[in-house]
Every structure is written in C-alpha cells, then in structure tokens.
Design a protein around this motif. Sequence first.
Motif, PDB file in Angstrom:
ATOM      1  N   ALA C  66       0.844  -1.194   0.000  1.00 10.23           N
ATOM      2  CA  ALA C  66       0.000   0.000   0.000  1.00 10.23           C
ATOM      3  C   ALA C  66       0.882   1.248   0.000  1.00 10.23           C
ATOM      4  N   GLY C  67       1.948   1.221   0.815  1.00 11.86           N
ATOM      5  CA  GLY C  67       2.874   2.349   0.837  1.00 11.86           C
ATOM      6  C   GLY C  67       3.595   2.495  -0.486  1.00 11.86           C
ATOM      7  N   MET C  68       4.044   1.361  -1.019  1.00  9.13           N
ATOM      8  CA  MET C  68       4.817   1.376  -2.257  1.00  9.13           C
ATOM      9  C   MET C  68       3.985   1.904  -3.429  1.00  9.13           C
ATOM     10  N   TYR C  69       2.771   1.374  -3.573  1.00  4.37           N
ATOM     11  CA  TYR C  69       1.928   1.809  -4.695  1.00  4.37           C
ATOM     12  C   TYR C  69       1.308   3.180  -4.439  1.00  4.37           C
ATOM     13  N   GLY C  70       1.043   3.505  -3.162  1.00  2.47           N
ATOM     14  CA  GLY C  70       0.529   4.830  -2.844  1.00  2.47           C
ATOM     15  C   GLY C  70       1.511   5.896  -3.301  1.00  2.47           C
ATOM     16  N   LEU C  71       2.791   5.583  -3.193  1.00  2.00           N
ATOM     17  CA  LEU C  71       3.809   6.518  -3.669  1.00  2.00           C
ATOM     18  C   LEU C  71       3.987   6.398  -5.185  1.00  2.00           C
ATOM     19  N   GLY C  72       4.154   5.165  -5.648  1.00  3.89           N
ATOM     20  CA  GLY C  72       4.502   4.948  -7.052  1.00  3.89           C
ATOM     21  C   GLY C  72       3.425   5.420  -8.012  1.00  3.89           C
ATOM     22  N   LEU C  73       2.172   5.075  -7.721  1.00  3.02           N
ATOM     23  CA  LEU C  73       1.102   5.415  -8.661  1.00  3.02           C
ATOM     24  C   LEU C  73       0.843   6.914  -8.699  1.00  3.02           C
ATOM     25  N   THR C  74       0.974   7.595  -7.557  1.00  2.64           N
ATOM     26  CA  THR C  74       0.751   9.051  -7.586  1.00  2.64           C
ATOM     27  C   THR C  74       1.868   9.751  -8.356  1.00  2.64           C
ATOM     28  N   ILE C  75       3.082   9.199  -8.283  1.00  2.00           N
ATOM     29  CA  ILE C  75       4.163   9.789  -9.087  1.00  2.00           C
ATOM     30  C   ILE C  75       3.920   9.513 -10.568  1.00  2.00           C
ATOM     31  N   ALA C  76       3.524   8.283 -10.875  1.00  2.00           N
ATOM     32  CA  ALA C  76       3.405   7.894 -12.278  1.00  2.00           C
ATOM     33  C   ALA C  76       2.204   8.543 -12.962  1.00  2.00           C
ATOM     34  N   PHE C  77       1.084   8.675 -12.248  1.00  2.00           N
ATOM     35  CA  PHE C  77      -0.131   9.131 -12.935  1.00  2.00           C
ATOM     36  C   PHE C  77      -0.608  10.520 -12.532  1.00  2.00           C
ATOM     37  N   LEU C  78      -0.214  10.988 -11.360  1.00  2.00           N
ATOM     38  CA  LEU C  78      -0.665  12.321 -10.943  1.00  2.00           C
ATOM     39  C   LEU C  78       0.490  13.312 -10.890  1.00  2.00           C
ATOM     40  N   ASP C  79       1.663  12.863 -11.328  1.00  2.00           N
ATOM     41  CA  ASP C  79       2.853  13.721 -11.346  1.00  2.00           C
ATOM     42  C   ASP C  79       3.137  14.351  -9.993  1.00  2.00           C
ATOM     43  N   PHE C  80       2.898  13.600  -8.933  1.00  2.00           N
ATOM     44  CA  PHE C  80       3.229  14.104  -7.604  1.00  2.00           C
ATOM     45  C   PHE C  80       4.740  14.269  -7.466  1.00  2.00           C
ATOM     46  N   ALA C  81       5.133  15.283  -6.694  1.00  2.00           N
ATOM     47  CA  ALA C  81       6.537  15.400  -6.310  1.00  2.00           C
ATOM     48  C   ALA C  81       6.804  14.363  -5.219  1.00  2.00           C
ATOM     49  N   PRO C  82       8.070  14.013  -4.974  1.00  2.00           N
ATOM     50  CA  PRO C  82       8.343  12.933  -4.012  1.00  2.00           C
ATOM     51  C   PRO C  82       7.757  13.161  -2.626  1.00  2.00           C
ATOM     52  N   SER C  83       7.795  14.392  -2.099  1.00  2.00           N
ATOM     53  CA  SER C  83       7.299  14.532  -0.716  1.00  2.00           C
ATOM     54  C   SER C  83       5.800  14.284  -0.596  1.00  2.00           C
ATOM     55  N   PRO C  84       4.947  14.906  -1.439  1.00  2.00           N
ATOM     56  CA  PRO C  84       3.531  14.524  -1.325  1.00  2.00           C
ATOM     57  C   PRO C  84       3.296  13.055  -1.671  1.00  2.00           C
ATOM     58  N   ALA C  85       4.095  12.520  -2.580  1.00  2.62           N
ATOM     59  CA  ALA C  85       3.918  11.110  -2.937  1.00  2.62           C
ATOM     60  C   ALA C  85       4.234  10.220  -1.743  1.00  2.62           C
ATOM     61  N   LEU C  86       5.283  10.573  -1.022  1.00  3.43           N
ATOM     62  CA  LEU C  86       5.655   9.811   0.172  1.00  3.43           C
ATOM     63  C   LEU C  86       4.516   9.863   1.183  1.00  3.43           C
ATOM     64  N   LEU C  87       3.961  11.067   1.327  1.00  2.62           N
ATOM     65  CA  LEU C  87       2.837  11.242   2.248  1.00  2.62           C
ATOM     66  C   LEU C  87       1.656  10.393   1.784  1.00  2.62           C
ATOM     67  N   SER C  88       1.417  10.400   0.484  1.00  6.71           N
ATOM     68  CA  SER C  88       0.305   9.619  -0.059  1.00  6.71           C
ATOM     69  C   SER C  88       0.523   8.127   0.201  1.00  6.71           C
ATOM     70  N   GLY C  89       1.782   7.672   0.097  1.00  9.91           N
ATOM     71  CA  GLY C  89       2.082   6.273   0.396  1.00  9.91           C
ATOM     72  C   GLY C  89       1.760   5.945   1.844  1.00  9.91           C
ATOM     73  N   ILE C  90       2.194   6.830   2.733  1.00 10.88           N
ATOM     74  CA  ILE C  90       1.988   6.581   4.160  1.00 10.88           C
ATOM     75  C   ILE C  90       0.496   6.616   4.498  1.00 10.88           C
ATOM     76  N   ILE C  91      -0.221   7.573   3.892  1.00  9.91           N
ATOM     77  CA  ILE C  91      -1.660   7.660   4.168  1.00  9.91           C
ATOM     78  C   ILE C  91      -2.391   6.433   3.607  1.00  9.91           C
ATOM     79  N   SER C  92      -1.985   5.983   2.406  1.00  7.73           N
ATOM     80  CA  SER C  92      -2.606   4.775   1.850  1.00  7.73           C
ATOM     81  C   SER C  92      -2.470   3.616   2.828  1.00  7.73           C
ATOM     82  N   ALA C  93      -1.252   3.446   3.361  1.00  5.56           N
ATOM     83  CA  ALA C  93      -1.025   2.337   4.289  1.00  5.56           C
ATOM     84  C   ALA C  93      -1.864   2.519   5.540  1.00  5.56           C
TER      85      ALA C  93
END
Lengths: 434, 293, 314
Positions: C66-93
Amino acid sequence: MPIIKKPSRLVTRRSALKGLAVGTGAVAAAGTLPGFVRYSQAQSSEPIRIGFQVHRTGIGAAYGRWYDRTTQAATKAINDAGGINGRPVEIIAEDDGTDPKRGAEVVEKFASQHNCDLAFGTLFSHVVFGSAPRAGELKIPYFVVSEGHHVASGKLNRYTLQPGITDVKSQVQAMAPFVSDNLGKKVTMIYPDFAFGHDHRDYFSAALEQQGGEVIAKIAIPPTESSFTKYFPKIPRDTEVIYHVMVGPAVLTFVKEMGEFYGPNKPEIFGFIDSLEAVDMASPGLEFLEGSYFWEGNPRYAQKDQSTYDKDYRAAVGVDDNGASVSDPKDVSTYSHMFGCWETLYTIKDGMEAAGYKGPEDRTKLIEAVESITDIPHSAEHPQGAKIFNGKTHQVFGHQYISKVKDGKLELAHTTSIEDTLYDDEVDYTTQPF
Amino acid sequence: MDLGPYLLLASLEGAVAAAVLALTAVGLSLVFGVMRVVNVAHGEFFMLGAVLAWWFASLVAGHPAFGFVLALICAPLIAAVIAAAADYFVLKRLNYDPEATIVATIGLLYIIQQTVLMTYGPDARPVEAPFNARIYLPWFGYSTYKFFVIGAAIVLLIGVWIMLTKTRIGLVLRASQLDSEMALAFGIKVDQVYAMVFGLGAGLAAMAAVLVVPIQQAHYLMGGDPLLLSFIVVIIGGLGSIAGTVVAAILIGMSDGIISVFFSPTLAKIIATLLVAFVLIFRPTGLFGKRSI
Amino acid sequence: MSAAAKSVWLHGGVITLLFALQFVLPAYHHGNLARIMVLAVYAMGYNMLFGYTGLLSLGHALFFAAGMYGLGLTIAFLDFAPSPALLSGIISALIVSAVVGFLALRTTGVAFMIVTLMFAQAGFLTILLFGEYTRGDEGFVIQQPERVLAGIDLTTPGNRYFAALILFSVCLIITARVVQTPFGKVLIAIRENEDRARMLGYDVLRHKLIAVIISGTMSGAAGAAYALLFGYVGASFAAVQYSIFPLLWVLLGGAGTTIGPLVGTIFMFYLIDLSSGLTSAYMLIAGVTLVLLTLFARQGLVGELRKRALPWLP
C-alpha cells in the motif's frame, strides 16, 4: 566480423595514446581478424569480469540453466580465441531467484563487491525492471537478454542495453502479415494475464488490424492457473486462428488440454514457442500440434539448409540436432532465447575492442561504442542471423522464424525480413547524460 | 460455444478440481481437527507426492500404468513417513503451541521445497497417464483419465470416512480430537496418534497429487495453490469438520469452474479469497462447522 | 540508571553507530545497509503488532505494498513530487491498515492469521487485475528526476543512506517511546493476558486497532521509502513471501525487543547473501533457521540476550 561505425573522436583520442594494448585495440576495431589479439600482447592480463545475473531458482529456472550453458560456451570460445583486448573473460554468476528485489541486490554485488566490469543476463522482465535503476545509479553497463519491450520503450536508462535479442513488440508485429495471409483473419488470443501477455495482446491486435485482420476474442489466464480446459469454450466458434503464448511451469498442460479439447477438428493454431520452450515436442499429448505453426527466435531443430554458424554454435553449447542436450536427449534447450547470451557477449567484445576498454573508467566509452553499432551480419558470432542495432533505443532488430510442426519436429516455413520487425523510435537514450 | 455445453464442460472441470481439492483439504482438515495444528507445509506434501510420482514412473519401464500404480502406493507412504518424522522431531517438541507450529511449518515448507529444488531440479516434468483415451462429444473432446480422477477420489474419500467412523483407529482419532487428556488417561498413546494423523494428512495430499500429476506436471513450486485453496475449503467448510470440508470442496471446485465462465478469472480468485476472509470474520465457525478457531 | 535513560543510551548508540558506519563501510556493504535499514523499518512495524501486542499477521505485505503503490502510482499518474507522494504512500497504508484492522480484529489467533493472509492475497491479485496501471508483476521504474526529495537526489549512495537512516531513526524512536508509554504497557499486557487486560477495564479492541494502524503505517512507510530509494515498484513485493519475511526477521532478532528487528534483518540478509554463493537453494537455510529458532531460541537473538545477560533491554 561485425562492422562497427566508430565515433571519430574515439579514434583521435586513442591514436594519441601510447601503449601496445591500446594500439592493438584500435587495429582490431578497424577491422582486423578476430583472434589477432593475444594475451601475450596485452598490457594487462587481468580478466574482464562479467557479472552474470541468472535465474537459477524460481519460475525462470529452466531458462536460467540454458542461459548459463550458452554463456559458459561463449566465454570459452572467446577465451580460446584470445579473449577481449587480449584479456581473458571471467563470468561471475549470481542467482537472482527470478525476483526483482534480489535482482537489484545482485547488480549491486557485481558493481561494488565483485568489481565486475559490467552486468549481463537475465530473462524475466520484472527482474530487468527491478535491477535497471540500480545499474543506472551504480553506472555499470547492464546488458539484458530478456526480449521485453522495456529497453526500447524508454522506461529504463542509458546504462541498460539489449543488443542480443529482439523485443516482444517487433517479434509480435512481424507475425501479423504471415498469420493474416496464410492462416486466417479472425484470431482468438490466449495469453497470461500479466505484463508479458498484455504486450502480446496489444502489439499483435494493432499489427493484425493493419493487415485487415481482427482479434475477435482475448482470453487472459491468471499466472498461477494450473488447468486450462475451462477457458477453451470462450474461444468463439468462428475463430480461424488461435494465437497462444504461455510461460511458466504449466505450459505443457495448457497445450495438452487444448489438444484434448479440440481433437482433430481444430482451427489453425499459431503459438509462440514460449508455450513449449524447454519442453520435448515428443511429450505425450502433443501429437495434435501436427500441422500447427510456431514463432521461433531461432529454429530448435537443425534445418536442412542449416548454416555452418548454427552448426558450430550448436556444437559449442552442446545441443543436438533436435535442440536437446547432447548428454541427455530429454533435457530440451530454450533454443529460441539462449542465443541472445552468445550474441550479447560477442557484442560486448566488439564494443570493448572498439572502445579500447581497459577498466571500469571506460564504461561510458563501451556504451558509446555499442550505441554506434548498426549492422550486425550473420556470422559465427551471431549465428541466429543478421541484425540491425538501433543505438538510440538500445534495442536490436532481426529476422524472426515461423516453423510448422511436421512429424513431431519443427520445420522452418517462413523467415521474416528485418524490416517487418521495425517500428518508430520511442526514446533516444543517447541524449541522456551518463 | 453455447451456454449449455459450456456449463457442462465447466461442471466436468469443476468436478475434477473438486475431487482433487477434497482429498487435499481433508488431509489439512484432519490435521487441524485432531491436532489443532495449521499445517502451512501441507501444499509441499502435495508437491512431494507429484515429484515422487514422476520419480516412480521413471523407474518403471513398459506400460505407464505400472509406474502409476507404484506411485499411487509408494508416494503417499513416503510423504507420510516424512510428515510423521517432522511431527516427532519438531511439532511434538513445540507442544503443539498454535503459533509456534505455524512458524515451524513455514520453515518446513521451505525445507521441503528447497530440498526438492536441489535434488529434482527446477523443471516441470510430465507423468504419462495410465490410460489416455479421449471421448469426443459433439462440442468438445474430453480425457477419460479425468473421469478416473473423479472416481478414484470418491473411493478414497469413502475409505477415509469408513476408517474414521467404523474402525478402531477412527475411534482413537475421534477420542484424541475430543479430549486429548482424557484419551491419554484411557491409555491412548496420543503421541503416536498425532504422528499418525500428521502422516495421514500429508499422505492424502500426496495421493491427490499423484492422481492429478498426469493432467498437470510436477514442479517444485506447485504447492502454493493447493495450500491456499485447501485453506479456503477447510475454513468455509468449518475447521475440523470432514463432511463440511468435502461439501465446501465441491462448492469451491465447481464454482471456480463456473464463475470463470462469467467473470475475469483473476477477479474470480479475488472474490474467492475475500469470501474466505469475510466468512471467518462474520461466521468464524465456517459455514458447516460447530467450533470456532 | 533508570530504564528510560538506558533506553536513550541504547537507541542513541545504535543510531550513532549506524551514522558512523557510513564512513567506514566499503561500497557494497554501505549499499546493503541502506537497504537493510529500510527493511528493518518494515520489520519494526511488524514487531509492533507481533512482538508487543501478540498478534501474528500473515498479511503485512499488503501494508508494505500500500505504501509502495501509494507513492509509485501518484508519481506515475498524478505527477506528484516525491514529498507529497511519500505522504500519499503513508496515508494509503494508514487507511488500508485501519480497514483491515477493523475487520480482522473481530477474529483472534489462527483466524486472524488467515484473515490477514487472505486480505493480502486479494491485494496482490488486485494489483495484477489492474495491470493496465500497475503493469502487474513487471512493475515500473521511478526515474531519477522523480526521486529528488526537497532538492536532495536520493539516487546517490550518500543521500540514500542518510534518508534510510533518518527514516529508521524516526521509527526506532517512535517504537522505543511507544513501548514506554502507558499505551505501550497496555499492549504488552494484552499480549501477556488479554482477558486480564480486559478485566482491568482497558478497551482491548481499541488498543489493538491502534497497534494495527501504527504497525501497518510503519510498514507502508518502509514500502514507500523502498520504492523511492531503489526506484522500482512491482507486484512481487505484495506476494505472500513478503508477508513471511518480516516475521522471519523479527523472530530471528527477537520479538518484543526494540532493536531485534534490525538485528534480525541484518542477520538474515547476510545469511542469504553469503549462502547464495554456496547453494542455489538458499531459502533452505531460511527454512532451517525458522525451525531451529522455534525449537531452541523462541526469543530470538536479542531476546535470548535479554533473557541471559541484559534483562533491562527494552
């Protein structure tokens, strides 16, 4: 001898340098006979260390065993002929467990523990995807023999190259004209429900439409499935051709069950040999394949007009005329893929000789030298056939073979042109910095 | 293909899957019912049966039926002996503590799997069926051997049932299952009973594999799916309830065939796994069981 | 010295040691240790639930993924920068673990293990089902430009090591702190005797749920960090094997000890790395280790150390 277009600045720099080894490298690169360079003439006889990432365990293990044998045979042949730049080649093999995490760790091990000059090998695309970022960061050239479309799609990096085997996109699209001209226009595809299967589905459907054909059903099978009969009724009755490609340990079951299902009243069947790679064509239950067609990367059975290159390559690796091990006729090779190891090692050799490669500090020169390769003629070094390398996309293109099953053996029916396999560039790696 | 024949084929395939699954799952269920041990290595005993079947078949020349019969007798025996040894040397020493035994059987799973990898190798190898005539229906062809698998599984399951209900061994097993301390007090050697049950469970899995290996192939990673499916079946059926296990195996085996007619097969597998989770959450006794775990 | 002071010295010491090691380790082990620290965070997350609360999950790969894809998918499809993507990974988990915890905690013991296993399996298959976006088993690469966190390029060895060390330290301090709070003590009480804890008036279910969430979120942070630091997102990390690994690491290092997960991860990593040179069946060694541990050292390395020599180890 492959023709290598050298970037001129390499020559200038090299000719400015002193030293016998460097000189001989330049001579070899300029087109002298291979084998001219001998250990005794080398400045250093330290071996060139090639890290070999191999599927010893996991679902890729049958491929791994033959990749290993081919690599050992090619290394022996190269060393017997004087090595690379006068230096012997040493293969350091590590198992990647057919797992992307372990694959990345193995690449790290090659780069910083074993002090390898480069990393090489591996088939399954997820291992390539997992490992390539680390190769790029560690700045170690990573030559894959994977037939995935990953390299040419631009998803990897400048350090990852695939010069020894064609990718799935060109293999698949080159099949469409033959299938639609000779077998039928209405095709049902059966493929595994993961990325490799999806590549087949997407590229073949598109290519067949261009030929005026149509994929009328797409049947995706989950990767862990072990019985298949229940999927066959999904094949529409007006199907003219079944196109199948399966991988993994259950492939034989798949083909056998398809035979049981259809019996003698079968439509035309066209398969990728991946469905039967490392499987004996004489296995019980495969009789029904008689008359069907297969894509082959390299014809498994020695053909009537077999080239001397194929004959010598076969002998060197230890494969008999039926594509099995000379020591065990039941141990069938992965003949359509493993030639890629042999050819990649010779391309590495050519690249290193053109670049005057001396050590890890010359890694970028090696990549530039390989990028500048274009035509690769059919030769002892490239026994599968002539090829064209695209330096921008880091991907090689070559002939594809279509064989027909006759008397339980695969007989070559059609060879595609290289042009059939070409497609527009999707990336230009040469613009990326090292 | 029309829906009628399609469903006929799906039912036939479902019946084969259910037959093999029932045998495998009854082994798991028996071990859990009597010993309260969740045997994560159960799938590896299945795999061991298939690999041994290949080995026995390759020993015997001549008609494939000879090798098959030899395998059908010997492969389950060997698997049972290995399992009994594992019980004696490992599980017994853990006093059958539920969590420790799960961890230990995970270890056992890797030990068996990797030992097979080292000896048998990573290839998938076929075993020839003892007979292999095909019958041709108007819509599709079908292997007669698959009917044999269904029949053999039914006979074997009836055998297990008779053993559990009509023999002294069955009595002892049921006594140990109900109350092991009381059984001990009545002079039943619970130690030996446990070793025997663990062996029997593994033997049933191995036997199911011998039956199925002429249809599939023997491969060192083949234990994963039977394990997961057996888990599903045993839980849906109610842990420790043999009859429930058989009913659930038929349900799951048949529905797997038929669900895949209508849904994407990967989606069907997701639905099946979630179903198990929710059955456990909302009805921890399983659909047919009396006790929760 | 009080227990709290000893804890500060111990954990400060471990962090200082890891900080110092980066200057002396050869490149290969330097890289390995960065990886190990991230995996140790995963193990620490697992330990929070298994070691301190006594709940054995067989589905933690779901949280890691959940953490891995929460970060990876937001970077790949929503063009998130790493810090919000990291946050998104943590929130997904966090969300996934809250849902799984809410449902799975209605069961106990063996049923809890199987429910978590089934959820994780369903998660793995879901990743395959949405192969169009996730690229299924093949996964996808996070390119170097997408891995520059707040101006720091995480693809260079030094930065990567430092990022891994920071994540590890934060999680170690959280763990060390939590187990000393009254909340942590209740978790331990639940592990030791759930009925008694309930009788004493503690809301056992709520405590367990929070433990699942802390544990799942920490595991997810490890998954997100793994994707960010090593540039690859793939379904194999969601497979059942990756639910077994943290169990293995924690058991080996010592369940219910703060530094056990790190010790176990290091030990197992090098056991596999070294033995893979000797035999291709290196998972055999993992299997034998598991059996021997359950037979002879149920407490793990640090746990045995605590039992025999250093009873104060947290």
